[in-house]
Design a protein around this motif. Structure first.
Motif, short mmCIF file in Angstrom:
data_model
loop_
_atom_site.label_atom_id
_atom_site.label_comp_id
_atom_site.label_asym_id
_atom_site.label_seq_id
_atom_site.Cartn_x
_atom_site.Cartn_y
_atom_site.Cartn_z
N ALA A 1 0.60 -0.98 -0.39
CA ALA A 1 0.01 0.34 0.23
C ALA A 1 0.81 1.40 0.14
O ALA A 1 0.63 2.32 -0.92
CB ALA A 1 -1.25 0.07 1.10
N ARG A 2 1.56 1.12 0.77
CA ARG A 2 2.99 2.34 0.94
C ARG A 2 3.34 2.41 -0.61
O ARG A 2 3.48 3.62 -1.05
CB ARG A 2 3.93 2.04 1.78
N ALA A 3 3.58 1.68 -1.08
CA ALA A 3 3.89 1.40 -2.31
C ALA A 3 3.49 2.00 -3.26
O ALA A 3 3.75 3.30 -4.01
CB ALA A 3 4.72 0.39 -2.55
N SER A 4 1.79 1.91 -3.34
CA SER A 4 0.72 2.00 -4.47
C SER A 4 0.55 3.97 -4.25
O SER A 4 0.75 4.79 -4.55
CB SER A 4 -0.27 1.42 -4.09
N TYR A 5 0.67 4.21 -2.82
CA TYR A 5 0.92 5.92 -2.42
C TYR A 5 1.26 6.78 -2.72
O TYR A 5 1.32 7.93 -2.94
CB TYR A 5 -0.11 5.45 -1.24
N ALA A 6 3.08 6.40 -3.08
CA ALA A 6 4.23 6.69 -3.52
C ALA A 6 3.45 6.95 -4.23
O ALA A 6 4.21 8.36 -4.76
CB ALA A 6 5.74 5.90 -3.01
N ARG A 7 3.91 6.36 -5.10
CA ARG A 7 3.67 5.97 -6.80
C ARG A 7 2.71 7.19 -7.14
O ARG A 7 2.71 8.33 -8.77
CB ARG A 7 3.64 4.46 -6.99
N LEU A 8 1.28 6.92 -6.63
CA LEU A 8 0.44 7.99 -6.54
C LEU A 8 0.84 9.29 -6.21
O LEU A 8 0.01 10.15 -7.56
CB LEU A 8 -1.40 7.74 -5.76
N LEU A 9 0.68 9.77 -5.79
CA LEU A 9 1.72 10.94 -5.02
C LEU A 9 2.20 11.32 -5.82
O LEU A 9 2.50 13.04 -6.53
CB LEU A 9 1.94 10.82 -3.45
N THR A 10 3.33 10.56 -5.98
CA THR A 10 4.73 11.28 -7.02
C THR A 10 3.85 11.26 -8.70
O THR A 10 3.76 12.50 -9.16
CB THR A 10 5.66 10.13 -7.26
N ASP A 11 3.31 10.63 -9.17
CA ASP A 11 2.08 10.70 -10.52
C ASP A 11 1.63 12.43 -10.52
O ASP A 11 1.63 13.21 -11.19
CB ASP A 11 1.87 9.94 -10.79
N LEU A 12 0.58 12.87 -9.45
CA LEU A 12 0.17 13.61 -9.33
C LEU A 12 1.20 14.84 -8.92
O LEU A 12 0.95 15.45 -9.68
CB LEU A 12 -1.12 13.70 -7.88
N ALA A 13 2.08 14.70 -8.31
CA ALA A 13 3.48 15.52 -8.24
C ALA A 13 3.25 16.15 -9.72
O ALA A 13 4.03 16.82 -9.71
CB ALA A 13 4.35 15.48 -7.45
#
Length: 261
Positions: free
Chosen positions: A131-143
């Motif tokens: 889950a942490r890896a997926s949220y990290a990817r999501l927030l990085t893509d949003l940024a």
């Protein structure tokens, strides 16, 4: 790093409603956007939703908003069962986060057990490496990706709700604003909840409605469970974002820059 804001496309002051995705909304709220430290949140940047089983008109509405990327947080099984409708101009990305495991909700004894399952789901958002890896990817893509962007899960309340809470945290919203935005799901998706509870009553009997209802709403205790795990493991939300998700000043600063007017 990309720093592209949407053009000065006017945003309606009220919540944009989609007939076929009732939990679709702007992460920044309505009107002039949520107040945050140093300003207000900029609307039309990030959107959140439940699954995109869209009518042609609603898919067109998202295209009119200029949505460039759609992040689907559902499992592969959920995606295969109900694939998103195509939104013209948008790129679809799969960023899986485990939601409510089916085996955990089958045969629930009572509403208290259902609520405990929900708190365990939110615990996992914080402690699960996947889950942490997926949220990290999501927030990085949003940024870093082109704007605007949309993220969603099935009901748009838990996996999506935690992602939205994190964005509001980064933007500098206070906890009362974050909680009110989180709980808004219970209002805007009431019709969908009623439909599914009706199906439960039909197939499992009227007594099952009260048992399963906690899995179909958001509750302050669920969100607090995630915050409690954050405090236990990382000390603060900032610690979770930096140590748990591995996000740096550049990514966090880009999210804030995009979100705060």
């Amino acid at each position: 790093m990309t720093d592209t804001h949407p053009s000065s496309r006017p945003m309606p002051e009220e919540l944009i409603r989609l007939a076929s995705a009732d939990n679709f909304r702007d992460v920044a709220g309505t009107g002039t956007g949520y107040p945050v430290a140093g300003g207000r949140m900029r609307r039309g940047i990030f959107f959140r939703s439940n699954e995109l089983q869209l009518t042609a008109a609603d898919a067109g509405a998202l295209a009119d908003l200029g949505v460039a990327i759609i992040h689907d947080l559902r499992s592969s099984m959920e995606v295969d069962a109900h694939p998103d409708a195509e939104v013209p101009g948008a790129t679809w990305q799969h960023v899986e986060v485990t939601g409510i495991p089916t085996e955990m909700v089958q045969g629930l004894a009572d509403a208290g057990a259902a609520a405990r399952v929900m708190r365990e789901v939110y615990d996992a958002f914080v402690v699960s490496p996947a889950a942490r890896a997926s949220y990290a990817r999501l927030l990085t893509d949003l940024a870093t990706g082109p704007l605007p962007q949309l993220f969603h899960c099935t009901a748009g309340k838990d996996r999506t709700g935690w992602a939205s809470a994190l964005l509001l945290e980064v933007a500098g919203a206070d906890r009362a604003t974050i909680l009110a935005d989180y709980l808004l799901t219970n209002d805007v998706s009431a019709a969908t909840r009623t439909k599914y509870l009706g199906m439960i009553e039909e197939h499992l009997g009227p007594d099952a409605v009260a048992v399963y209802e906690p899995t179909m709403v958001v509750d302050e205790s669920y969100l607090q469970a995630a915050y409690d795990k954050v405090a236990e493991h990382y000390g603060s939300v900032d610690g979770y974002l930096r140590e748990g998700l591995g996000l740096d000043d550049e990514v966090l600063g880009a999210i804030r820059s995009r979100l705060v007017a």
